[in-house]
Design a protein around this motif. Structure first.
Motif, PDB file in Angstrom:
ATOM      1  N   ALA A  77      -6.368   8.496   8.035  1.00 59.81           N
ATOM      2  CA  ALA A  77      -6.559   8.677   6.598  1.00 59.81           C
ATOM      3  C   ALA A  77      -8.028   8.917   6.261  1.00 59.81           C
ATOM      4  O   ALA A  77      -8.366   9.726   5.381  1.00 59.81           O
ATOM      5  CB  ALA A  77      -6.032   7.462   5.830  1.00 59.81           C
ATOM      6  N   ARG A 112      -9.768  12.042   4.287  1.00 60.13           N
ATOM      7  CA  ARG A 112     -10.644  11.868   3.123  1.00 60.13           C
ATOM      8  C   ARG A 112     -11.994  12.564   3.312  1.00 60.13           C
ATOM      9  O   ARG A 112     -12.686  12.873   2.348  1.00 60.13           O
ATOM     10  CB  ARG A 112     -10.854  10.382   2.823  1.00 60.13           C
ATOM     11  N   GLU A 164      -2.965  20.419  -2.138  1.00 56.47           N
ATOM     12  CA  GLU A 164      -1.731  19.676  -2.388  1.00 56.47           C
ATOM     13  C   GLU A 164      -1.175  19.094  -1.083  1.00 56.47           C
ATOM     14  O   GLU A 164      -0.688  17.955  -1.058  1.00 56.47           O
ATOM     15  CB  GLU A 164      -0.711  20.604  -3.031  1.00 56.47           C
ATOM     16  N   GLN A 185      -3.171  16.072  -0.180  1.00 53.19           N
ATOM     17  CA  GLN A 185      -2.811  14.938  -1.025  1.00 53.19           C
ATOM     18  C   GLN A 185      -1.493  14.314  -0.558  1.00 53.19           C
ATOM     19  O   GLN A 185      -1.358  13.072  -0.536  1.00 53.19           O
ATOM     20  CB  GLN A 185      -2.694  15.403  -2.481  1.00 53.19           C
ATOM     21  N   ARG A 186      -0.533  15.196  -0.198  1.00 52.80           N
ATOM     22  CA  ARG A 186       0.745  14.651   0.296  1.00 52.80           C
ATOM     23  C   ARG A 186       0.559  13.858   1.599  1.00 52.80           C
ATOM     24  O   ARG A 186       1.153  12.776   1.771  1.00 52.80           O
ATOM     25  CB  ARG A 186       1.735  15.790   0.519  1.00 52.80           C
ATOM     26  N   GLU A 187      -0.267  14.364   2.505  1.00 48.10           N
ATOM     27  CA  GLU A 187      -0.484  13.656   3.771  1.00 48.10           C
ATOM     28  C   GLU A 187      -1.207  12.331   3.539  1.00 48.10           C
ATOM     29  O   GLU A 187      -0.912  11.325   4.194  1.00 48.10           O
ATOM     30  CB  GLU A 187      -1.295  14.545   4.723  1.00 48.10           C
ATOM     31  N   LYS A 188      -2.175  12.329   2.591  1.00 47.32           N
ATOM     32  CA  LYS A 188      -2.852  11.069   2.260  1.00 47.32           C
ATOM     33  C   LYS A 188      -1.842  10.042   1.746  1.00 47.32           C
ATOM     34  O   LYS A 188      -1.879   8.853   2.111  1.00 47.32           O
ATOM     35  CB  LYS A 188      -3.930  11.321   1.206  1.00 47.32           C
ATOM     36  N   GLN A 189      -0.944  10.512   0.882  1.00 54.16           N
ATOM     37  CA  GLN A 189       0.058   9.608   0.326  1.00 54.16           C
ATOM     38  C   GLN A 189       0.993   9.076   1.412  1.00 54.16           C
ATOM     39  O   GLN A 189       1.322   7.897   1.444  1.00 54.16           O
ATOM     40  CB  GLN A 189       0.860  10.343  -0.750  1.00 54.16           C
ATOM     41  N   ARG A 190       1.396   9.960   2.322  1.00 56.60           N
ATOM     42  CA  ARG A 190       2.264   9.528   3.420  1.00 56.60           C
ATOM     43  C   ARG A 190       1.570   8.522   4.309  1.00 56.60           C
ATOM     44  O   ARG A 190       2.155   7.505   4.712  1.00 56.60           O
ATOM     45  CB  ARG A 190       2.680  10.751   4.247  1.00 56.60           C
ATOM     46  N   SER A 217      -0.905   6.556   3.436  1.00 56.15           N
ATOM     47  CA  SER A 217      -1.051   5.306   2.688  1.00 56.15           C
ATOM     48  C   SER A 217       0.245   4.500   2.716  1.00 56.15           C
ATOM     49  O   SER A 217       0.231   3.277   2.904  1.00 56.15           O
ATOM     50  CB  SER A 217      -1.455   5.619   1.251  1.00 56.15           C
ATOM     51  N   GLN A 218       1.383   5.198   2.554  1.00 59.58           N
ATOM     52  CA  GLN A 218       2.675   4.511   2.622  1.00 59.58           C
ATOM     53  C   GLN A 218       2.926   3.931   4.015  1.00 59.58           C
ATOM     54  O   GLN A 218       3.464   2.825   4.164  1.00 59.58           O
ATOM     55  CB  GLN A 218       3.785   5.473   2.242  1.00 59.58           C
ATOM     56  N   SER A 238       0.813   0.833   4.434  1.00 57.70           N
ATOM     57  CA  SER A 238       1.435  -0.278   3.703  1.00 57.70           C
ATOM     58  C   SER A 238       2.657  -0.805   4.455  1.00 57.70           C
ATOM     59  O   SER A 238       2.887  -2.025   4.517  1.00 57.70           O
ATOM     60  CB  SER A 238       1.833   0.185   2.303  1.00 57.70           C
TER      61      SER A 238
END
Length: 821
Positions: free
Chosen positions: A663, A667, A680, A683-688, A690-691, A694
């Motif tokens: 990640a 960034r 875009e 952003q989707r890969e960052k979100q994935r 991050s999930q 978590s």
């Protein structure tokens, strides 16, 4: 009125008795002079009071003074009164006589002009009516434009009925023009479609010919052939839409397209069965083929169904051998293919030759026979034998057509006579009719004339009759020359008045330029004209043009200097920085350019090209910057794409630290440089990621909870410091609950079924939760916090009391379900 006229126009010479009385009464001379002055005053008052034409005529003859008589004559209008006054004034009053004579001349000229205009209007209406009915379409639009231009000069003098009749004929003419234009468009479309069909057939034939010479070691590109098939199908569909296609042409297309489709189908099946064919080839080389392989080879060959006439790919050879079908010799196949192709071409050509002979098309028939003979010579004996009789028959038919062609001259000459006789009856414009007569006479000469004197006399008489109205027209054309001379004199008079009265300091230069151009156009339109009569008028016109062009040239030079200055400013801006300011100034210069007045066309074009070039260079810098920005974006996208591919290969089951590193690498990308699409994706890969982080943290935490849950089954509890700090508050929030109720509540939150024995208890708890405002619609974060509170209560409030291992197992199973979900 009679007494007034008698008093007003009594004789200026006294009668004899009056003279005697005057001689006897000398003291009365002063009163007589007063009476004369009173009479003059009365006549002047009568003139100022807008007298009738009769009174003005009497004053023009018997007025006391020459001034009164001239003023009275100027008020006369009617030709009859003017003639009467002219007759009475002749020999008595030269001034009145000349004035009346001039006015009569003006009236006669106006009457002549009106008669000429009326005759022109009637002629134009007749010509428009004839034009609407005429079958001669040559120069139809030009003749209609000529009529309209001539009508514009006399339209103001036409009556409403004449205007309506002329416009109705013009409307019919315009409808015919539209119809002719539509016919030409349709003919062009037909030709274009024919060309597209011919090109399609040629391309299909060439493609099939290339495929027939395709090496056996190479396999044709399926994508290219498929694209070719679809393209040509669409092309043929458009080329045959709303048109009649010859049967032979349609058959040729269908045969070529069918052959191409069969070839594409075979290539597609080979591509799909490539692995199976390679496997059969390997089995054949290792001599391990069995009956099942032979059966498989037969099935594949049947599915592929390779078309005849095309060299089979080497990939099919092992299957052919296994199936007992040896490869055919390529050379023999090529010879047979060429013979068959020549035979097919010969058949098509002979069919076309038959159609041409039936249509009596000698030239086309000769060319087709020549082509057929070439195809016939290329055939061997076996293939040519079936065409021999047909070739002989068609050759004889062509010979017969050639013999009859020699007798075609007389019918053509008869046709020319008929055309000339028809032309003589047509009400066509004389100049167009004269041109058509010349064309028919030239066609007669091209045929070599005629030895039949009767036929020649017929043609000559028709020619003379057709040319008769043309003689009248060309004779009347001399009258047109006189009218054109008068028109040119009027143009000179108007120009001279304008030049002498113009205020060059406040004048509208565009209007002056328009007047100059209009004068030249009208001068040119006043043609034909007699050369001798035109000399003096032409000289006057040229002098007036010089007077008019001199100030216009000065204005041109001034405005051209302004535009040169604008060009220089624009050229200076090509290197100006910043770019946005240069662009804004260039736009302002464009507005300034439009505000400049008239210039010479050629000079203005040169200046405009220089100005446009400078502006293009300015705005090209903007395009260059955009291109550089696009290149930077492309490079950033390439770099980001490489990192995104690495991220896509990352296993999200890795530990949280590895995912955090990935990640961090994402960034580090400069999101301002990449395109919107790549941004875009980042952003989707960052979100994935991050999930995933978590999820890994949740998994680690739940694993720790499960360990603490099992500790209680051993009857011991860890020291209070080993639990998370928030667990004490969480445990208190749950309240005093039994281990069984804690587990059931955890199973409810985790969506895990409870044992049959605890179903009644579970239902009670669920009702209680609903009453407390809790239910199945809890958010995932709230549900996780609730389960953590239950685990905290399990570990802290019941510490020191051994837990039932089965309840601990059920609690950990509920926690496991949280991880899987």
């Amino acid at each position: 009125m009679a007494a007034f006229l008698q008093k007003l126009f009594k004789s200026r010479k006294p009668t004899a008795p009056d003279r005697k009385t005057a001689s006897r009464a000398q003291p009365d001379a002063v009163p007589a002079e007063d009476k004369r002055a009173d009479l003059r005053d009365e006549q002047l008052q009568a003139l100022q009071a807008a007298p009738t034409q009769e009174v003005a005529a009497s004053l023009a003859i018997d007025g006391l003074t020459a001034d009164i008589r001239l003023r009275a004559a100027e008020q006369l209008q009617g030709a009859e009164l003017l003639q009467r006054v002219q007759k009475q004034a002749k020999g008595r009053d030269k001034g009145v006589y000349q004035l009346v004579r001039q006015k009569l001349q003006v009236i006669r000229e106006e009457l002549t002009r009106q008669e000429a205009v009326s005759g022109t209007i009637a002629t134009l209406i007749s010509n428009a009516r004839d034009q609407a009915k005429s079958d001669d379409t040559k120069l139809y639009g030009a003749r209609l434009d000529t009529l309209l231009n001539q009508w514009a000069a006399v339209e103001s003098s036409a009556t409403p009925d004449q205007l309506s009749e002329f416009l109705q004929s013009v409307h019919r003419c315009r409808e015919r023009v539209v119809d002719m234009q539509a016919a030409r468009v349709e003919e062009k479309r037909q030709r274009e479609q024919q060309l597209q069909r011919d090109e399609t057939l040629a391309l299909m034939a060439q493609t099939l010919e290339d495929l027939r010479h395709q090496p056996a070691e190479e396999l044709a590109s399926l994508a290219s052939l498929d694209a070719l098939q679809k393209t040509q199908e669409n092309r043929w569909l458009e080329a045959t839409r709303d048109t009649q296609v010859e049967k032979q042409q349609q058959k040729a297309y269908e045969a070529s397209m069918m052959a191409l489709r069969n070839y594409i189908s075979a290539i597609r099946h080979i591509t799909q069965a490539k692995e199976s064919l390679l496997a059969l080839s390997a089995a054949l080389e290792l001599e391990e083929a069995n009956p099942e392989d032979r059966e498989r080879a037969l099935i594949l060959l049947k599915e592929i169904n390779w078309p005849q006439g095309f060299p089979a790919p080497a990939l099919l050879e092992p299957a052919r051998k296994l199936a007992g079908k040896p490869k055919a010799p390529i050379k023999a196949n090529d010879d047979l293919k060429q013979q068959q192709a020549s035979a097919d071409s010969l058949k098509i050509t002979l069919d076309q030759l038959e159609d041409a002979l039936e249509a009596k098309q000698l030239k086309e028939s000769r060319q087709l026979l020549k082509t057929a003979q070439q195809y016939f010579k290329a055939l061997d004996h076996r293939h040519s034998k079936s065409f021999q009789a047909r070739m002989q028959l068609l050759t004889a038919q062509l010979r017969e057509l050639t013999d009859w062609q020699g007798f075609a001259t007389e019918p053509k000459q008869i046709a020319l006579c008929e055309q000339m006789e028809h032309l003589a009856e047509q009400p066509i414009e004389p100049e167009a009719k004269s041109e058509r007569i010349k064309e028919l006479q030239q066609e007669w000469r091209d045929l070599g004339g005629s030895s039949d004197r009767t036929l020649w006399s017929r043609f000559k008489q028709a020619s003379d009759k057709a040319y008769e109205p043309c003689k009248t027209y060309f004779k009347a054309k001399s009258g047109l020359k006189k009218a054109n001379l008068a028109q040119r004199k009027a143009i000179c008079a108007e120009l001279e008045h304008f030049v002498n009265s113009a205020d060059w300091n406040t004048i509208d230069w565009k209007a002056v330029d328009h007047i100059l151009q209009t004068a030249r156009q009208e001068w040119k339109s006043a043609w034909p004209i007699e050369f001798r009569d035109n000399r003096q008028v032409q000289k006057q016109f040229d002098e007036l043009l010089k007077k008019l062009e001199a100030p216009i040239d000065q204005e041109h030079q001034k405005n051209e200097a302004l535009k040169r200055a604008i060009v220089e400013q624009a050229q200076a801006l090509t290197e100006h920085q910043p770019l946005q300011e240069a662009m804004n100034k260039a736009k302002a210069l464009q507005s300034d350019w439009k505000a400049v007045g008239i210039t010479r066309h050629r000079e203005d074009r040169k200046l405009w090209q220089a100005f446009r070039k400078a502006c293009d260079e300015i705005f090209a810098r903007r395009d260059t910057e955009r291109s550089e920005q696009q290149q930077a974006t492309k490079e950033a996208d390439t770099a980001a794409e490489a990192l995104l591919q690495q991220v896509a290969s990352v296993n999200f089951d890795q530990n949280a630290q590895a995912l955090e590193q990935t990640a961090t690498a994402l960034r580090s990308l400069d999101a301002a440089q990449v395109s919107a699409v790549v941004k875009e994706r980042i952003q989707r890969e960052k979100q994935r990621l991050s999930q995933a982080v978590s999820a890994q943290k949740l998994k680690a935490g739940i694993s720790e909870w499960q360990t603490l849950v099992l500790v209680r089954t051993e009857g011991e509890a860890p020291a209070g410091g080993t639990f998370p700090d928030k667990w004490t508050a969480l445990a208190e929030s749950v309240g005093e609950l039994s281990d069984q109720e804690l587990v059931i509540r955890a199973e409810i939150l985790a969506g895990v079924p409870s044992p049959e024995a605890d179903q009644q208890k579970r239902m009670v708890i669920q009702v209680q939760r609903l009453a407390e405002g809790m239910g199945s619609a809890e958010k995932s974060d709230d549900a996780l916090q609730s389960i953590e509170a239950l685990v905290a209560s399990w570990c802290i409030q019941s510490a020191g009391q051994p837990a039932d291992p089965s309840l601990a197992s059920r609690l950990n199973s509920a926690l496991d379900n949280l991880i899987t979900n």
